[in-house]
Motif scaffolding. Sequence first.
Motif, short mmCIF file in Angstrom:
data_model
loop_
_atom_site.label_atom_id
_atom_site.label_comp_id
_atom_site.label_asym_id
_atom_site.label_seq_id
_atom_site.Cartn_x
_atom_site.Cartn_y
_atom_site.Cartn_z
N THR A 298 0.84 -1.20 0.00
CA THR A 298 0.00 0.00 0.00
C THR A 298 0.87 1.24 0.00
OG1 THR A 298 -1.74 -1.18 1.18
CG2 THR A 298 -1.86 1.22 1.19
N LEU A 299 0.74 2.03 -1.06
CA LEU A 299 1.44 3.30 -1.18
C LEU A 299 0.72 4.30 -0.28
CD1 LEU A 299 3.57 5.10 -2.61
CD2 LEU A 299 1.86 5.49 -4.40
N ILE A 300 1.45 4.86 0.71
CA ILE A 300 0.81 5.76 1.67
C ILE A 300 1.36 7.18 1.62
CG2 ILE A 300 0.14 3.93 3.28
CD1 ILE A 300 2.62 4.80 5.00
N GLY A 301 2.45 7.39 0.89
CA GLY A 301 2.99 8.74 0.85
C GLY A 301 4.14 8.89 -0.12
N THR B 35 7.66 11.69 -0.85
CA THR B 35 8.48 12.82 -0.43
C THR B 35 9.50 13.13 -1.52
OG1 THR B 35 10.11 11.44 0.72
CG2 THR B 35 8.30 12.31 2.05
N SER B 36 9.87 14.40 -1.60
CA SER B 36 10.91 14.83 -2.52
C SER B 36 11.47 16.15 -2.02
CB SER B 36 10.36 15.02 -3.94
OG SER B 36 11.38 15.45 -4.82
N SER B 37 12.78 16.32 -2.15
CA SER B 37 13.38 17.58 -1.71
C SER B 37 13.01 18.72 -2.64
CB SER B 37 14.91 17.44 -1.63
OG SER B 37 15.43 17.14 -2.90
N ILE B 38 12.46 18.42 -3.81
CA ILE B 38 12.10 19.47 -4.76
C ILE B 38 10.78 20.15 -4.39
CG2 ILE B 38 10.82 18.11 -6.46
CD1 ILE B 38 12.58 19.69 -8.56
N ALA B 39 9.97 19.50 -3.52
CA ALA B 39 8.65 20.04 -3.17
C ALA B 39 8.44 19.97 -1.66
CB ALA B 39 7.55 19.26 -3.88
N MET B 40 7.77 20.97 -1.12
CA MET B 40 7.45 20.96 0.31
C MET B 40 6.41 19.88 0.63
SD MET B 40 9.22 23.29 1.89
CE MET B 40 8.32 23.68 3.38
N LYS B 41 5.56 19.57 -0.35
CA LYS B 41 4.53 18.56 -0.14
C LYS B 41 4.36 17.77 -1.44
CE LYS B 41 -0.21 18.08 1.50
NZ LYS B 41 -1.40 18.79 1.97
N ALA B 42 4.29 16.46 -1.31
CA ALA B 42 4.06 15.60 -2.46
C ALA B 42 3.01 14.56 -2.08
CB ALA B 42 5.36 14.92 -2.88
N GLU B 43 2.04 14.36 -2.96
CA GLU B 43 1.03 13.34 -2.72
C GLU B 43 0.42 12.90 -4.03
OE1 GLU B 43 -1.53 15.28 0.12
OE2 GLU B 43 -2.62 16.39 -1.41
N VAL B 44 -0.17 11.72 -4.01
CA VAL B 44 -0.84 11.21 -5.22
C VAL B 44 -2.21 11.85 -5.30
CG1 VAL B 44 -1.70 9.19 -6.45
CG2 VAL B 44 0.45 9.04 -5.16
N GLU C 163 -8.04 15.74 -6.74
CA GLU C 163 -8.17 15.57 -5.31
C GLU C 163 -7.19 14.50 -4.85
OE1 GLU C 163 -11.90 12.44 -5.28
OE2 GLU C 163 -12.33 14.58 -5.30
N PRO C 164 -6.77 14.55 -3.58
CA PRO C 164 -5.87 13.51 -3.07
C PRO C 164 -6.50 12.13 -3.23
CG PRO C 164 -5.98 15.35 -1.53
CD PRO C 164 -7.04 15.58 -2.58
N ALA C 165 -5.68 11.17 -3.66
CA ALA C 165 -6.19 9.82 -3.90
C ALA C 165 -6.19 8.97 -2.64
CB ALA C 165 -5.35 9.14 -4.98
N GLY C 166 -5.46 9.38 -1.61
CA GLY C 166 -5.38 8.56 -0.39
C GLY C 166 -4.45 7.38 -0.59
N ARG D 268 16.85 16.17 -13.29
CA ARG D 268 16.56 14.91 -12.62
C ARG D 268 16.40 15.20 -11.13
NH1 ARG D 268 17.81 10.38 -15.78
NH2 ARG D 268 18.87 10.92 -17.72
N PHE D 269 15.42 14.57 -10.52
CA PHE D 269 15.24 14.71 -9.07
C PHE D 269 14.75 13.40 -8.49
CE2 PHE D 269 11.27 16.09 -11.04
CZ PHE D 269 10.29 15.46 -10.30
N LYS D 270 14.93 13.25 -7.20
CA LYS D 270 14.55 12.01 -6.52
C LYS D 270 13.16 12.16 -5.90
CE LYS D 270 19.10 10.18 -5.82
NZ LYS D 270 19.16 9.55 -7.08
N LEU D 271 12.42 11.07 -5.98
CA LEU D 271 11.08 10.98 -5.39
C LEU D 271 11.05 9.67 -4.61
CD1 LEU D 271 8.17 12.25 -5.34
CD2 LEU D 271 7.65 10.74 -7.25
N THR D 272 10.65 9.74 -3.35
CA THR D 272 10.59 8.54 -2.50
C THR D 272 9.15 8.14 -2.28
OG1 THR D 272 12.67 9.12 -1.41
CG2 THR D 272 11.24 7.56 -0.27
N LEU D 273 8.85 6.88 -2.57
CA LEU D 273 7.53 6.30 -2.36
C LEU D 273 7.57 5.58 -1.02
CD1 LEU D 273 8.12 6.47 -5.51
CD2 LEU D 273 6.26 4.85 -5.74
#
Length: 155
Positions: free
Chosen positions: A62-65, A67-76, A90-93, A126-131
Amino acid sequence: MLRGMRTAGFAAIALFLALSGTAFAASDDVIVEDAWSRASIGTSRPGVAYMTIRNAGETPVTLIGLTSSIAMKAEVHRTATNEQGISSMEPAGDLTIAPGTILTLAPGGLHAMLMNLQAPINKGDRFKLTLQFAEGGEVTVEVLARGIAARGPRD
């Protein structure tokens, strides 16, 4: 008595480590492919990222969140269009990915919304995104920025 307490303590630590290994193993079964983004319009507008997430394991993840240093907030987020043809996001949850299935984040549907950008996203960046997953694991991917009008990972 002290020896029995030590044995119990070691057993508890061993059990914790064994369970921790199991919890984190789920992220080893997650394969992320074709992670891409569009160039942003400066930092005043949100950025976006897309990808394919495959659960190659034998249990749901289950993907719950995000994060990325490029954005203060990241969500699906989910793009939805009502009967009048008006689209909204809208946020997908939390999103559960069944074993052997794929979750696609693509234009017009689910996507990673990158809010309060810390820097513009330029074509070629290129930037990093953590799931982050409920099972305790994380998967970090490198996202390649395409042009502002890109429609897929190879545009």
